[in-house]
Scaffold this motif. Structure first.
Motif, PDB file in Angstrom:
ATOM      1  N   VAL A 163       0.839  -1.207   0.000  1.00  0.00           N
ATOM      2  CA  VAL A 163       0.000   0.000   0.000  1.00  0.00           C
ATOM      3  C   VAL A 163       0.874   1.257   0.000  1.00  0.00           C
ATOM      4  N   LYS A 164       1.922   1.275   0.840  1.00  0.00           N
ATOM      5  CA  LYS A 164       2.757   2.484   0.912  1.00  0.00           C
ATOM      6  C   LYS A 164       4.213   2.122   0.642  1.00  0.00           C
ATOM      7  N   ARG A 191       5.827   0.329  -2.572  1.00  0.00           N
ATOM      8  CA  ARG A 191       4.826   0.250  -3.646  1.00  0.00           C
ATOM      9  C   ARG A 191       5.445   0.559  -5.023  1.00  0.00           C
ATOM     10  N   GLU A 215      -6.427  -7.189  -5.187  1.00  0.00           N
ATOM     11  CA  GLU A 215      -6.663  -5.812  -4.765  1.00  0.00           C
ATOM     12  C   GLU A 215      -7.986  -5.660  -4.037  1.00  0.00           C
ATOM     13  N   SER A 216      -8.008  -4.683  -3.119  1.00  0.00           N
ATOM     14  CA  SER A 216      -9.255  -4.394  -2.384  1.00  0.00           C
ATOM     15  C   SER A 216     -10.052  -3.360  -3.189  1.00  0.00           C
ATOM     16  N   ARG A 244      -8.723   0.354  -3.144  1.00  0.00           N
ATOM     17  CA  ARG A 244      -7.490   0.739  -3.844  1.00  0.00           C
ATOM     18  C   ARG A 244      -7.497   0.355  -5.311  1.00  0.00           C
ATOM     19  N   THR A 285      -4.580   1.522  -7.912  1.00  0.00           N
ATOM     20  CA  THR A 285      -3.652   0.506  -8.428  1.00  0.00           C
ATOM     21  C   THR A 285      -3.695   0.449  -9.955  1.00  0.00           C
TER      22      THR A 285
END
Ligand code: SAM
Length: 236
Positions: free
Chosen positions: A147-148, A151, A169-170, A173, A177
């Motif tokens: 996520v951070k 990345r 992926e959620s 995001r 993404t």
């Protein structure tokens, strides 16, 4: 069952049991039998697993085992295995160990020479690549892109990969993404697979930019797998 020379006969067995990623009919006969027969089921989400057991008329003992208690629970489960009890580990959905905390338990069991036996079932990654229409002779599972921290470097590291790429992926995001992938990888063919095997299942085949356009204009819900064409040298 096959054991290698180091595996202890009087130890219990750790079964790594695949469960549905949505549609409950995707469970195997063998998974049901193992879930009935073992001494314990180590479950990532006990409530969800309880529903699964109820659906199939299985009564068994559950032990919660997830990301936030794995340091405490893994040694307890290992002690039970060493004392001769059989344990089935199940995840929230799909195949334990694939982007979920079962990995740690599996590794610790192996380091104690405990037999670890697969009971294969669905995996979102394989379900997605199977309907992607993208090359399936060679593919790379990237799991979740960080996520951070890390990345950018992760996305850069897959830029020149020629094999088909699979990314989890959620919904929150997804757009970010897709945009980050497009800016580094360029506009490539992608299959955006949503809610596989569930009521709102959807597979969108197109380019990354087309997917961005589609998802920019709607509320994004559900679970996603992105299957992205590897680098070809040609323009998408
Ligand atoms: N162990 C699981 C497996 O075998 O696929 C994956 C666990 S991982 C924590 C959860 C992620 O898998 C979700 O965020 C999503 O990316 C993907 N996923 C799981 N079920 C899915 C489904 N029915 N449709 C699409 N993606 C799914």
């Amino acid at each position: 069952m096959h054991r290698n020379a180091l595996q202890k006969v009087n130890y219990g067995v750790l079964y790594v049991v695949g469960t549905p990623i949505g549609n409950l009919e995707d469970i195997s006969f063998r998974a049901i039998r193992i879930l009935k027969d073992v001494d314990w089921i180590a479950a990532e989400d006990t409530r969800r697993t309880q529903q699964l057991l109820k659906h199939f008329g299985i009564q068994n003992r559950l032990e919660s085992y997830h990301d936030h208690n794995k340091e405490i629970k893994a040694p307890i489960l290992i002690r039970r295995l060493i004392s001769g009890q059989d344990i089935a580990v199940v995840s929230d959905a799909g195949t334990p160990g694939i982007s979920d905390p079962a990995y740690r338990l599996i590794r610790e069991a192996l380091s104690e020479n405990i037999s670890v036996v697969p009971v294969p079932g669905p995996t979102a990654a394989i379900a997605a690549v199977s309907v992607s229409g993208l090359p399936t002779d060679r593919f790379v599972f990237e799991g979740f892109i960080p996520v951070k921290k890390g990345r950018k470097s992760r996305i850069k590291s897959i830029k020149d990969e020629s094999r088909t790429l699979i990314v989890y992926e959620s919904p929150h995001r997804l757009l970010k993404t897709l945009r980050d992938l497009q800016s580094v990888l360029g506009d490539r063919p992608v299959a955006v697979c949503r809610e596989l095997t569930k009521k709102f299942e959807e597979v969108i085949h197109g380019t990354i930019s087309e997917s961005i356009e589609i998802f920019s204009n709607r509320k994004i819900r559900g679970e996603f797998v992105l299957v992205i064409h590897g680098k070809t040298g040609k323009k998408a």
